[in-house]
Design a protein around this motif. Structure first.
Motif, PDB file in Angstrom:
ATOM      1  N   TRP A 116      48.679  32.492  -1.243  1.00 49.85           N
ATOM      2  CA  TRP A 116      48.299  32.722  -2.647  1.00 49.85           C
ATOM      3  C   TRP A 116      49.097  33.840  -3.323  1.00 49.85           C
ATOM      4  N   PHE A 188      55.215  26.598   7.263  1.00 53.21           N
ATOM      5  CA  PHE A 188      53.981  27.299   6.904  1.00 53.21           C
ATOM      6  C   PHE A 188      54.258  28.738   6.494  1.00 53.21           C
ATOM      7  N   THR A 189      53.690  29.160   5.371  1.00 55.98           N
ATOM      8  CA  THR A 189      53.713  30.570   4.986  1.00 55.98           C
ATOM      9  C   THR A 189      52.274  31.044   4.876  1.00 55.98           C
ATOM     10  N   VAL A 194      46.298  32.283  11.010  1.00 59.30           N
ATOM     11  CA  VAL A 194      46.394  30.849  10.674  1.00 59.30           C
ATOM     12  C   VAL A 194      47.703  30.265  11.226  1.00 59.30           C
TER      13      VAL A 194
HETATM   14  P1  NAD Z   1      46.405  32.320   5.008  1.00 60.19           P
HETATM   15  O1  NAD Z   1      47.050  32.213   6.340  1.00 60.19           O
HETATM   16  O2  NAD Z   1      44.972  32.664   4.947  1.00 60.19           O
HETATM   17  O3  NAD Z   1      46.535  30.903   4.215  1.00 60.19           O
HETATM   18  C1  NAD Z   1      47.752  30.248   4.031  1.00 60.19           C
HETATM   19  C2  NAD Z   1      47.517  28.752   3.838  1.00 60.19           C
HETATM   20  O4  NAD Z   1      46.903  28.232   4.988  1.00 60.19           O
HETATM   21  C3  NAD Z   1      46.614  28.396   2.668  1.00 60.19           C
HETATM   22  O5  NAD Z   1      47.164  27.287   1.988  1.00 60.19           O
HETATM   23  C4  NAD Z   1      45.287  28.043   3.320  1.00 60.19           C
HETATM   24  O6  NAD Z   1      44.568  27.064   2.620  1.00 60.19           O
HETATM   25  C5  NAD Z   1      45.717  27.514   4.664  1.00 60.19           C
HETATM   26  N1  NAD Z   1      44.721  27.783   5.706  1.00 60.19           N
HETATM   27  C6  NAD Z   1      43.851  28.807   5.785  1.00 60.19           C
HETATM   28  N2  NAD Z   1      43.121  28.741   6.906  1.00 60.19           N
HETATM   29  C7  NAD Z   1      43.531  27.625   7.566  1.00 60.19           C
HETATM   30  C8  NAD Z   1      43.153  27.009   8.790  1.00 60.19           C
HETATM   31  N3  NAD Z   1      42.193  27.509   9.563  1.00 60.19           N
HETATM   32  N4  NAD Z   1      43.783  25.885   9.156  1.00 60.19           N
HETATM   33  C9  NAD Z   1      44.751  25.365   8.393  1.00 60.19           C
HETATM   34  N5  NAD Z   1      45.153  25.906   7.212  1.00 60.19           N
HETATM   35  C10 NAD Z   1      44.560  27.022   6.802  1.00 60.19           C
HETATM   36  O7  NAD Z   1      47.299  33.314   4.192  1.00 60.19           O
HETATM   37  P2  NAD Z   1      47.054  33.887   2.731  1.00 60.19           P
HETATM   38  O8  NAD Z   1      45.858  34.778   2.755  1.00 60.19           O
HETATM   39  O9  NAD Z   1      47.112  32.804   1.724  1.00 60.19           O
HETATM   40  O10 NAD Z   1      48.369  34.778   2.543  1.00 60.19           O
HETATM   41  C11 NAD Z   1      48.480  36.086   2.998  1.00 60.19           C
HETATM   42  C12 NAD Z   1      49.251  36.164   4.294  1.00 60.19           C
HETATM   43  O11 NAD Z   1      50.460  35.464   4.183  1.00 60.19           O
HETATM   44  C13 NAD Z   1      49.643  37.604   4.616  1.00 60.19           C
HETATM   45  O12 NAD Z   1      49.490  37.829   5.992  1.00 60.19           O
HETATM   46  C14 NAD Z   1      51.112  37.658   4.240  1.00 60.19           C
HETATM   47  O13 NAD Z   1      51.849  38.644   4.926  1.00 60.19           O
HETATM   48  C15 NAD Z   1      51.561  36.284   4.577  1.00 60.19           C
HETATM   49  N6  NAD Z   1      52.727  35.930   3.804  1.00 60.19           N
HETATM   50  C16 NAD Z   1      53.909  35.759   4.446  1.00 60.19           C
HETATM   51  C17 NAD Z   1      55.046  35.474   3.715  1.00 60.19           C
HETATM   52  C18 NAD Z   1      56.385  35.265   4.356  1.00 60.19           C
HETATM   53  O14 NAD Z   1      57.262  34.756   3.666  1.00 60.19           O
HETATM   54  N7  NAD Z   1      56.581  35.615   5.605  1.00 60.19           N
HETATM   55  C19 NAD Z   1      54.953  35.354   2.345  1.00 60.19           C
HETATM   56  C20 NAD Z   1      53.720  35.530   1.724  1.00 60.19           C
HETATM   57  C21 NAD Z   1      52.620  35.809   2.471  1.00 60.19           C
END
Ligand code: NAD
Length: 460
Positions: A116, A188-189, A194
């Motif tokens: 997000w 996946f990001t 997750v």
């Molecule tokens: P998140 O891992 O909670 O969610 C990411 C995606 O995964 C969302 O679309 C969500 O719907 C889905 N998701 C959530 N739980 C799931 C599950 N149990 N099974 C399958 N899919 C699931 O991450 P977030 O809160 O949206 O983002 C923040 C995190 O992302 C931080 O840790 C940040 O550092 C990381 N991030 C990394 C990058 C990068 O390029 N390396 C960029 C932005 C954010």
């Protein structure tokens, strides 16, 4: 979307891929151009959605979300011919007269799951790579940025055939169903927790993955620096998007001789950027939701607040905050902060700072501020991280000439520029032999001695 609909949608993507349409370079270029025009057409709607979900100021939204993606698309269009060209390599003498090359081939159907915090860029930038490489794609935006998710859905539906590119909105359930499908690549990001779920699901079908994860990105500040530039670059990298940036400097490790001066200078930069009361600033972002707001406020209990510390739950506002007098083992030092709280920990020797960093999992980014090349080199040599900016924050991920990705717990694989094309391409190795002759010696019954056979093998 119902589970059965998701299953059908992925099947339709597979059918479309087998038509071979996406392998054609003219098709790929035409579609990338369509994506570019659609983003330009929807620019106001995207800016508006980012404002609604995160209170992002238009300048930041344009630079870090829309402009960034448009640059990636332009670069893909410009370079697609050279990226997709088969690469000739040497052929061993044993196959004299033959030729060898590597063909970048699309995987097929790519599933791209986004977070997000930069909800537009982090879906669209990998999508540009997937399209350039000739894949079909299913996009899964984050449910926590619902306005952006909805604009992405409309933009994609309005622009592409559903069998070519589609969007599945929703939360964990939708994501889980998507992860059960036999797609050909998963990008996946998101967070490390997750990320592990995604990799486990991918392993069941042996699907290759890129995991762009997060973690605690350290920022070392030596005493030999340009104080004003250092403070400004740290304050910008940390408080951009209210600290909700995967490569934000998570915490500072500062040489004790300069800690006080640096903190005061960072305060000056914060006030230059957002005024004395950032609550009133149009340029300061809000926390995504109450859950994250409450999590961050709990982290304010330890150490001494040197600056900031104000919060307002109704507005999901937390002011830019500097915290000192903390130990490396305190609560705020356990997980990625992902908010506008900047812990400052002092060190006496560089070895001590490096040792602290190496105690934690390998970070996504690492920052070192120092005029001293020996110090810069020592940090580069003795630490491991996804990437590094020296005397800056975040800058190394903004260039298309450097691949962006993590290592260890901060992720695997990378993208941006050429790396995006490569990530979404399988490198197919091809050796073409000739019918001019056939070296019988390799076939049974083996008539030459083992000694000569060994010599022959060296020619391969
Ligand atoms: P998140 O891992 O909670 O969610 C990411 C995606 O995964 C969302 O679309 C969500 O719907 C889905 N998701 C959530 N739980 C799931 C599950 N149990 N099974 C399958 N899919 C699931 O991450 P977030 O809160 O949206 O983002 C923040 C995190 O992302 C931080 O840790 C940040 O550092 C990381 N991030 C990394 C990058 C990068 O390029 N390396 C960029 C932005 C954010």
């Amino acid at each position: 979307m119902q589970n059965e609909e998701i299953v059908k949608l992925v099947e339709n993507h597979k059918k479309f891929y087998t038509t071979g349409k996406t392998k054609n370079l003219s098709f790929r270029i035409e579609q990338l151009k369509k994506l570019k025009s659609a983003i330009e057409k929807y620019e106001d709607a995207i800016l508006d959605a980012l404002e609604k979900d995160l209170s992002k100021p238009a300048h930041e939204s344009y630079a870090s979300e829309i402009g960034f993606v448009l640059n990636e698309i332009d670069y893909m269009i410009k370079k697609i011919h050279s990226f997709s060209k088969p690469k000739r390599v040497k052929t061993p003498i044993l196959y004299w007269g033959g030729s060898s090359y590597i063909i970048p081939e699309p995987y097929g159907v790519a599933l791209i799951i986004g977070p997000w915090n930069y909800p537009f860029q982090l879906l669209m930038s990998p999508l540009a790579g997937a399209m350039a490489a000739g894949n079909c794609s299913v996009l899964k935006p984050s449910e926590l940025a619902p306005h952006v998710s909805s604009v992405i859905k409309t933009l994609v539906c309005d622009t592409f055939e559903t069998q070519y590119i589609s969007v599945v909105e929703g939360s964990v359930e939708a994501s889980t169903t998507l992860l059960q499908q036999k797609v050909d690549y998963i990008f996946f990001t998101g967070g490390t927790r997750v990320g592990k779920v995604v990799m486990e699901a991918a392993a069941k079908n042996l699907i290759p993955v890129t995991l762009e994860l997060g973690g605690k990105s350290p920022c070392i500040v030596d005493k030999d620096i340009h104080l004003n530039y250092t403070a400004r670059r740290i304050a910008w990298g940390k408080f951009l998007n209210a600290g909700q940036t995967c490569v934000a400097p998570d915490y500072l490790l500062v040489h004790k001789d300069i800690a006080e001066k640096l903190c005061l200078e960072i305060v000056k930069s914060i006030e230059e950027f957002y005024g004395k009361d950032p609550l009133e600033s149009k340029h300061y972002v809000r926390i995504i939701n109450e859950k994250h707001f409450d999590r961050l406020v709990r982290l304010l209990d330890e150490g001494k607040i040197f600056y900031g510390g104000q919060s307002k739950r109704e507005e999901r506002y937390i002011s830019p905050t500097i915290i000192r007098d903390l130990s490396f083992d305190s609560l705020i030092m356990q997980d990625e902060i992902f908010g506008p709280l900047l812990p400052v920990i002092e060190y006496q020797t560089l070895d001590e700072a490096i040792e602290m960093i190496n105690r934690k999992p390998k970070p996504l980014a690492l920052y070192i501020f120092s005029k001293n090349k020996k110090i810069q080199d020592k940090v580069l040599e003795e630490t491991s991280s996804g990437g590094v900016s020296v005397n800056d924050t975040i800058s190394h991920i903004t260039t298309k000439f450097l691949p962006f990705g993590g290592v260890g717990e901060s992720g695997m694989g990378n993208y941006h520029g050429r790396a995006s094309f490569d990530t979404f391409s399988h490198k197919k190795s091809v050796l073409k032999n000739t019918f001019l002759f056939d070296a019988k010696l390799k076939y049974p019954p083996y008539t030459i001695s083992l000694k000569w056979f060994k010599k022959l093998l060296k020619l391969v």
